[in-house]
Write a protein that holds these residues in place. Structure first.
Motif, PDB file in Angstrom:
ATOM      1  N   THR A   1      76.758  17.750 -40.755  1.00 21.69           N
ATOM      2  CA  THR A   1      75.606  18.539 -40.298  1.00 21.69           C
ATOM      3  C   THR A   1      74.282  18.138 -40.950  1.00 21.69           C
ATOM      4  O   THR A   1      73.239  18.679 -40.616  1.00 21.69           O
ATOM      5  CB  THR A   1      75.846  20.037 -40.562  1.00 21.69           C
ATOM      6  OG1 THR A   1      76.264  20.177 -41.920  1.00 21.69           O
ATOM      7  CG2 THR A   1      76.916  20.590 -39.637  1.00 21.69           C
ATOM      8  N   ALA A   2      74.328  17.179 -41.896  1.00 22.92           N
ATOM      9  CA  ALA A   2      73.074  16.795 -42.570  1.00 22.92           C
ATOM     10  C   ALA A   2      72.265  15.800 -41.737  1.00 22.92           C
ATOM     11  O   ALA A   2      71.139  15.461 -42.097  1.00 22.92           O
ATOM     12  CB  ALA A   2      73.385  16.185 -43.936  1.00 22.92           C
ATOM     13  N   ARG A   3      72.821  15.341 -40.637  1.00 26.20           N
ATOM     14  CA  ARG A   3      72.110  14.323 -39.837  1.00 26.20           C
ATOM     15  C   ARG A   3      71.144  15.004 -38.876  1.00 26.20           C
ATOM     16  O   ARG A   3      71.533  15.520 -37.843  1.00 26.20           O
ATOM     17  CB  ARG A   3      73.119  13.452 -39.067  1.00 26.20           C
ATOM     18  CG  ARG A   3      73.982  12.613 -39.997  1.00 26.20           C
ATOM     19  CD  ARG A   3      74.865  11.652 -39.240  1.00 26.20           C
ATOM     20  NE  ARG A   3      75.681  10.883 -40.170  1.00 26.20           N
ATOM     21  CZ  ARG A   3      75.306   9.707 -40.706  1.00 26.20           C
ATOM     22  NH1 ARG A   3      74.139   9.181 -40.386  1.00 26.20           N
ATOM     23  NH2 ARG A   3      76.082   9.079 -41.554  1.00 26.20           N
ATOM     24  N   ASN A   4      69.858  14.954 -39.236  1.00 29.59           N
ATOM     25  CA  ASN A   4      68.863  15.679 -38.425  1.00 29.59           C
ATOM     26  C   ASN A   4      67.647  14.814 -38.073  1.00 29.59           C
ATOM     27  O   ASN A   4      66.590  15.323 -37.721  1.00 29.59           O
ATOM     28  CB  ASN A   4      68.408  16.953 -39.142  1.00 29.59           C
ATOM     29  CG  ASN A   4      67.729  16.639 -40.469  1.00 29.59           C
ATOM     30  OD1 ASN A   4      67.708  15.482 -40.889  1.00 29.59           O
ATOM     31  ND2 ASN A   4      67.200  17.644 -41.118  1.00 29.59           N
ATOM     32  N   VAL A   5      67.823  13.478 -38.159  1.00 32.87           N
ATOM     33  CA  VAL A   5      66.692  12.578 -37.877  1.00 32.87           C
ATOM     34  C   VAL A   5      67.056  11.650 -36.707  1.00 32.87           C
ATOM     35  O   VAL A   5      68.177  11.143 -36.631  1.00 32.87           O
ATOM     36  CB  VAL A   5      66.345  11.713 -39.118  1.00 32.87           C
ATOM     37  CG1 VAL A   5      65.357  10.607 -38.765  1.00 32.87           C
ATOM     38  CG2 VAL A   5      65.789  12.596 -40.229  1.00 32.87           C
ATOM     39  N   ILE A   6      66.101  11.464 -35.817  1.00 34.59           N
ATOM     40  CA  ILE A   6      66.251  10.462 -34.755  1.00 34.59           C
ATOM     41  C   ILE A   6      65.176   9.393 -34.981  1.00 34.59           C
ATOM     42  O   ILE A   6      63.991   9.716 -35.140  1.00 34.59           O
ATOM     43  CB  ILE A   6      66.069  11.099 -33.357  1.00 34.59           C
ATOM     44  CG1 ILE A   6      67.192  12.095 -33.046  1.00 34.59           C
ATOM     45  CG2 ILE A   6      65.989  10.017 -32.262  1.00 34.59           C
ATOM     46  CD1 ILE A   6      68.550  11.500 -32.727  1.00 34.59           C
ATOM     47  N   ILE A   7      65.606   8.135 -35.003  1.00 40.71           N
ATOM     48  CA  ILE A   7      64.658   7.026 -35.180  1.00 40.71           C
ATOM     49  C   ILE A   7      64.154   6.601 -33.797  1.00 40.71           C
ATOM     50  O   ILE A   7      64.950   6.415 -32.867  1.00 40.71           O
ATOM     51  CB  ILE A   7      65.335   5.824 -35.875  1.00 40.71           C
ATOM     52  CG1 ILE A   7      65.880   6.251 -37.247  1.00 40.71           C
ATOM     53  CG2 ILE A   7      64.350   4.664 -36.024  1.00 40.71           C
ATOM     54  CD1 ILE A   7      66.681   5.165 -37.945  1.00 40.71           C
ATOM     55  N   VAL A   8      62.834   6.460 -33.675  1.00 42.69           N
ATOM     56  CA  VAL A   8      62.228   6.084 -32.393  1.00 42.69           C
ATOM     57  C   VAL A   8      61.210   4.967 -32.638  1.00 42.69           C
ATOM     58  O   VAL A   8      60.296   5.141 -33.444  1.00 42.69           O
ATOM     59  CB  VAL A   8      61.509   7.300 -31.748  1.00 42.69           C
ATOM     60  CG1 VAL A   8      60.934   6.917 -30.395  1.00 42.69           C
ATOM     61  CG2 VAL A   8      62.449   8.483 -31.597  1.00 42.69           C
TER      62      VAL A   8
END
Ligand SMILES: *Cc1c(COP(=O)(O)O)cnc(C)c1O
Length: 482
Positions: free
Chosen positions: A157-164
């Motif tokens: 659940t710590a994954r909260n970033v999207i790279i764009v």
């Protein structure tokens, strides 16, 4: 008092004029059947016009519209191709289905959805599709919620970033933010592709995924695509493919084979519905096996020869659209795919890419360019040396209107100064492309000879240059009655 350039029906109204004539009553008149509380005090204010007034009003309005049925419409990123009318007929046919019809009565429609899902799987390389999302951006949002559900289900659940990347379509960061992610932007490499070092540096235990618009907004196919998905997967992230511009790659390469986990396709671009017309759209989302449990409900699944609506999906992200999505758009896409066939889809993409490169090749000596590379379905030009004459992209776009063309997409992508994004599509003949190229060259010559005239164009339209800032900041959206 602001008046429209085209008078409203109310302004053309003459008291007592009528477009109908009813026979005299031959039964007693019934009055006041409605309770007083439900009746309005005054009659509604409706325009009073004859039939010919009404017909001329609407036909006149339609003739002020410019559509792909009028002429060339190179609006980059929107794929304003000519679509066969038979697809429209199929869409209209299915639009007559009642959305609340019992599942038992709509077997043909369920089968159609199944077959379209399977066709999209085949052209994209994915294992399943949902047809629910109503647009490209809605597909992005849906796909990102699948990514979120996937990580959450694994307890990660710590994954909260999207790279764009900065060459992504503007909807990508917006959709990621709406889906509850933080955005980490990376700058493009000098060749216009993803900068692999920047991507590696951006990876970390907080990264849920990476979104790639490919071909990107520069019209370029990323050469390092296999390495990109590898880097993201090695870091525990999932890869999202923005396939809105699928028109460039059909039958040639498949995002599923490149290592992507989820993608959306804009049916209203590639598959026989125009974008940019303000009408309904459809942004189906495809995914790999690992994400299937999270797809929206109901999912159309194959059972023997037929499709079945599966509602028993405990891990599903739920419904993302009422009923089954925009069904008539789905029907049109299916008709388009069936009529072209696999080889036809491939040919469509090859011609779309050929046409864009033809325009790029013939205009790159006259206009400025951002990257001197083979482009995909669209190319980017800039005013180049015309800027020395005080002529900008907006002047060129407005001049094109006087030459009888819809302007290209302008000032997008943002990473190119004064960009003009030209997408000719596969449905245009060489003669049409040549005529457009000639018009663009004449405009460039005019820009040098008479820049003042360019600043006043278009000169052939009822409205020339509206104050775009005032129109955006201070729009008048309500008619002011006299
Ligand atoms: C058009 C487009 C979108 C958004 O699609 P909508 O249906 O307008 O929401 C997203 N990404 C790309 C690359 C596009 O060209």
């Amino acid at each position: 008092m602001t008046r429209c350039a085209y008078p409203l029906m109310f302004e053309k109204s003459k008291p007592g004029r009528r477009a109908y004539d009813l026979p005299a009553l031959d039964v007693p008149a019934q009055k006041n059947l409605l309770p007083q509380a439900l009746r309005s005090a005054a009659n509604p204010n409706l325009p009073e016009l004859s039939e010919v007034d009404v017909v001329r009003h609407f036909v006149g309005l339609s003739r002020r519209n410019y559509g792909v049925d009028n002429g060339f419409y190179p609006l980059g990123s929107c794929t304003m191709k000519y679509n066969p009318k038979i697809d429209e007929e199929v869409g209209v046919l299915f639009a007559q289905l009642h959305p609340l019809a019992d599942a038992d009565c709509i077997g043909g429609a369920v089968d159609l959805m199944l077959h379209l899902q399977e066709a999209l799987c085949e052209v994209s390389g994915f294992d399943a599709f949902t047809l629910q999302p109503a647009a490209g951006a809605h597909g992005e949002y849906t796909g990102l919620t699948l990514i979120k559900a996937y990580h959450d289900h694994r307890g990660d659940t710590a994954r909260n970033v999207i790279i764009v990347p900065d060459a992504a379509h503007g909807t990508n960061p917006a959709s990621a933010a709406l889906a509850g992610f933080k955005i980490r932007e990376i700058l493009s490499a000098p060749d216009g592709g993803v900068d692999l070092d920047a991507l590696r540096a951006a990876m970390g235990p907080d990264v849920a995924g990476f979104m790639l618009t490919n071909p990107n907004t520069l019209g370029l196919f990323d050469k390092n695509i296999a390495q990109i998905t590898q880097i993201v997967h090695d870091g525990g992230g999932l890869c999202y493919y923005d396939g809105a511009n699928f028109n460039a790659i059909m039958g040639v390469v498949r995002p599923g084979d490149m290592g992507f986990d989820v993608m959306h396709i804009n049916l209203h671009k590639t598959f026989s519905t125009p974008h940019g017309g303000g009408g309904p759209g459809s942004g189906p989302v495809g995914c790999t096996k690992a994400l299937i449990p999270f797809l929206p409900t109901p999912q159309v699944v194959r059972e023997g020869e037929h499709g079945r609506l599966d509602y028993d999906r405990p891990l599903s992200v739920g419904k993302v659209k009422a009923f089954f999505g925009n069904f008539s758009i789905i029907a049109r896409a299916y008709a388009y795919i069936l009529s072209l066939g696999g080889e036809g889809l491939k040919e469509a993409s090859e011609n779309a890419v050929l046409n864009a490169n033809y325009i790029f090749h013939h205009l790159k000596g006259t206009y400025g360019i951002a990257h001197d590379r083979i482009c995909m379905h669209e190319c980017i030009l800039t005013p180049g040396e015309l800027e020395e004459y005080g002529v900008h992209t907006s002047d060129i776009a407005k001049a094109l209107i006087d030459f009888g063309y819809h302007p290209p997409t302008i000032y997008f992508p943002l990473i190119v100064h004064e960009a003009m994004m030209i997408e000719p599509c596969e449905s245009e003949s060489r003669e049409t492309l040549d005529a457009f190229i000639t018009a663009m060259k004449e405009i460039a010559a005019l820009a040098k000879a008479d820049p003042e005239r360019m600043h006043k164009m278009p000169l052939t339209t009822p409205v020339g240059r509206p104050d775009e800032v005032a129109a955006a900041r201070n729009p008048i959206v309500k008619y002011e009655w006299q």
